[in-house]
Enzyme design. Structure first.
Site, mmCIF file in Angstrom:
data_model
loop_
_atom_site.group_PDB
_atom_site.id
_atom_site.type_symbol
_atom_site.label_atom_id
_atom_site.label_comp_id
_atom_site.label_asym_id
_atom_site.label_seq_id
_atom_site.Cartn_x
_atom_site.Cartn_y
_atom_site.Cartn_z
ATOM 1 N N MET A 122 8.862 -3.823 13.415
ATOM 2 C CA MET A 122 9.477 -3.078 14.520
ATOM 3 C C MET A 122 8.403 -2.690 15.541
ATOM 4 O O MET A 122 8.599 -1.754 16.323
ATOM 5 C CB MET A 122 10.204 -1.841 13.992
ATOM 6 C CG MET A 122 11.351 -2.204 13.050
ATOM 7 S SD MET A 122 12.641 -0.959 12.995
ATOM 8 C CE MET A 122 11.734 0.456 12.424
ATOM 9 N N GLY A 123 7.269 -3.396 15.513
ATOM 10 C CA GLY A 123 6.216 -3.109 16.481
ATOM 11 C C GLY A 123 5.444 -1.856 16.128
ATOM 12 O O GLY A 123 5.455 -1.415 14.983
ATOM 13 N N HIS A 174 0.676 -3.943 9.132
ATOM 14 C CA HIS A 174 1.353 -5.123 9.680
ATOM 15 C C HIS A 174 0.374 -6.316 9.757
ATOM 16 O O HIS A 174 0.737 -7.441 9.428
ATOM 17 C CB HIS A 174 1.856 -4.847 11.106
ATOM 18 C CG HIS A 174 2.875 -3.752 11.200
ATOM 19 N ND1 HIS A 174 2.629 -2.563 11.863
ATOM 20 C CD2 HIS A 174 4.141 -3.659 10.738
ATOM 21 C CE1 HIS A 174 3.706 -1.806 11.802
ATOM 22 N NE2 HIS A 174 4.630 -2.431 11.123
ATOM 23 N N GLN A 230 19.734 -0.249 11.966
ATOM 24 C CA GLN A 230 19.203 0.375 10.745
ATOM 25 C C GLN A 230 18.871 1.854 10.947
ATOM 26 O O GLN A 230 18.360 2.494 10.041
ATOM 27 C CB GLN A 230 17.996 -0.400 10.210
ATOM 28 C CG GLN A 230 16.733 -0.294 11.041
ATOM 29 C CD GLN A 230 15.668 -1.254 10.537
ATOM 30 O OE1 GLN A 230 15.793 -2.472 10.639
ATOM 31 N NE2 GLN A 230 14.609 -0.704 9.953
ATOM 32 N N GLY A 243 6.233 -5.816 3.237
ATOM 33 C CA GLY A 243 5.244 -4.927 2.627
ATOM 34 C C GLY A 243 5.829 -4.173 1.443
ATOM 35 O O GLY A 243 6.995 -3.751 1.477
ATOM 36 N N GLN A 244 4.999 -3.978 0.427
ATOM 37 C CA GLN A 244 5.365 -3.118 -0.711
ATOM 38 C C GLN A 244 5.629 -1.689 -0.244
ATOM 39 O O GLN A 244 6.337 -0.933 -0.882
ATOM 40 C CB GLN A 244 4.225 -3.125 -1.736
ATOM 41 C CG GLN A 244 4.473 -2.250 -2.956
ATOM 42 C CD GLN A 244 3.188 -1.800 -3.618
ATOM 43 O OE1 GLN A 244 2.190 -2.515 -3.591
ATOM 44 N NE2 GLN A 244 3.191 -0.616 -4.199
ATOM 45 N N LYS A 245 5.046 -1.337 0.905
ATOM 46 C CA LYS A 245 5.216 0.011 1.466
ATOM 47 C C LYS A 245 6.697 0.417 1.474
ATOM 48 O O LYS A 245 7.057 1.541 1.160
ATOM 49 C CB LYS A 245 4.632 0.026 2.878
ATOM 50 C CG LYS A 245 5.061 1.165 3.762
ATOM 51 C CD LYS A 245 4.359 2.435 3.388
ATOM 52 C CE LYS A 245 4.540 3.559 4.383
ATOM 53 N NZ LYS A 245 5.759 3.622 5.121
ATOM 54 N N SER A 259 1.498 3.909 8.688
ATOM 55 C CA SER A 259 2.901 3.838 9.108
ATOM 56 C C SER A 259 2.976 4.089 10.607
ATOM 57 O O SER A 259 2.220 4.910 11.141
ATOM 58 C CB SER A 259 3.703 4.916 8.374
ATOM 59 O OG SER A 259 4.949 5.116 9.021
ATOM 60 N N ARG A 313 5.157 5.672 11.957
ATOM 61 C CA ARG A 313 5.635 7.050 12.116
ATOM 62 C C ARG A 313 4.509 8.080 11.954
ATOM 63 O O ARG A 313 4.714 9.248 12.292
ATOM 64 C CB ARG A 313 6.782 7.343 11.144
ATOM 65 C CG ARG A 313 8.065 6.609 11.509
ATOM 66 C CD ARG A 313 9.263 7.057 10.687
ATOM 67 N NE ARG A 313 10.511 6.565 11.237
ATOM 68 C CZ ARG A 313 11.150 5.471 10.823
ATOM 69 N NH1 ARG A 313 10.667 4.745 9.835
ATOM 70 N NH2 ARG A 313 12.289 5.101 11.400
#
Ligand code: AMP
Length: 300
Positions: A30-31, A37, A61, A147-149, A185, A187
């Site tokens: 999502m950039g 990433h 989402q 990603g496992q994240k 992240s 975020r």
């Protein structure tokens, strides 16, 4: 690197690439790109000849009241981060191109989507599954990297690929962290310096779980209690969940064994953060932990 902004052009480039006998890997994002990433992009480069990085903040989402409007968007910066990696294509379509007027078909994921993050974010995984299937149909990659994240998401995609007989290899990559352990992240950009410090509770609670397992504790209830204690000591954080689950179906376990996953989600003001850790003997590499967790079939 080529920037593609329409579905039509992306489909045509995918067709050309396959016609030339080259393999294609997709990295959906999502950039607001960060090292996490970029690690997926490097992995994708090892897997295939041409890498497509999609950059699309997927509205389906996000739930009402979530951060869709304020989600960080900076295409120019993302492109500058991708340039040195010699990615083949950055695919950044517009919302109206991906979801034209009258769009009315969704992928409905099963029970896995109702647990944990799905309970806190109704409809989230339906939106994820829908956009991922669309991206896979547009790009038709040989491999796709996640990603496992976002552990629950990765598992959900595994089910999507198996259940709908998709012809793509799923590659799940380890979590990239800041030096102090905070999972990278997009975020994290929302966090004030104090919030940033408080956010470490996620990582610390996961480390506490591994420490207790290393010390021979197998009672999941006791470990979860200790994980929650880490959050209780941090008043800025509101815990959503701290659980120890079977990686196949994300159901809570009673006894902790290698390959179980500790998952946490918490909010700091309006910012929701998630993290996880695959329990394994000391010295197990991140990649080996992922394999350990994934080795358990869906029935396990
Ligand atoms: P997002 O842009 O947040 O949708 O993430 C795009 C992909 O990057 C997903 O497969 C994520 O799981 C992955 N990802 C996000 N953060 C990290 C991280 N810290 N380390 C590794 N992969 C990540």
């Amino acid at each position: 690197m080529r920037l593609i902004t329409t579905v039509r052009e992306m489909k045509s480039l995918a067709r050309e690439t396959h016609a030339q006998g080259k393999s294609l890997a997709l990295v959906p994002t999502m950039g607001a790109l960060h090292d996490g990433h970029l690690s997926l992009v490097r992995r994708a480069k090892r897997a295939c000849n041409v890498v497509v990085v999609s950059i699309f903040v997927n509205p389906t989402q996000f739930g009402p009241g979530e951060d869709l409007a304020r989600y960080p968007r900076n295409l120019e910066k993302d492109l500058s981060l991708l340039a040195p990696l010699e990615v083949g294509v950055a695919f950044a379509p517009g919302v109206a191109d991906v979801y034209p007027a009258g769009f009315d078909s969704f992928v409905e994921p099963g029970a896995l989507a109702a647990a944990l993050g799905g309970a806190s974010r109704p409809g989230h995984f339906r939106g994820v599954a829908t956009v991922v299937l669309k991206l896979l149909n547009i790009v038709r990659p040989d491999a796709v990297c996640f990603g496992q994240k976002d552990f629950q998401q990765a598992l959900l995609i595994r089910h999507l690929v198996e259940d709908l007989n998709l012809d793509v290899r799923l590659v799940i990559c380890p979590i990239v962290r800041e030096p102090d352990g905070l999972a990278k992240s997009s975020r994290n950009a929302y966090l004030s310096p104090q919030d940033r410090q408080a956010a470490l509770a996620l990582y610390h609670s996961l480390q506490r779980a591994q420490e207790l397992a290393d010390a021979g504790e197998t009672d999941a209830g006791k470990i979860v209690e200790e994980m929650k204690r880490v959050f209780a000591a941090e008043p800025r954080i509101a815990l959503d969940y701290a659980v120890l689950v079977n990686p196949a179906r994300l159901e809570p376990v009673e006894r902790v064994t290698a390959g179980c996953v500790a998952l946490v989600a918490a909010r700091i003001d309006a910012t929701r953060l998630i993290d996880n850790w695959i329990i394994a003997p000391p010295g197990t590499s991140d990649e080996a932990r992922i394999q350990l967790a994934l080795a358990r079939g869906r029935e396990a």
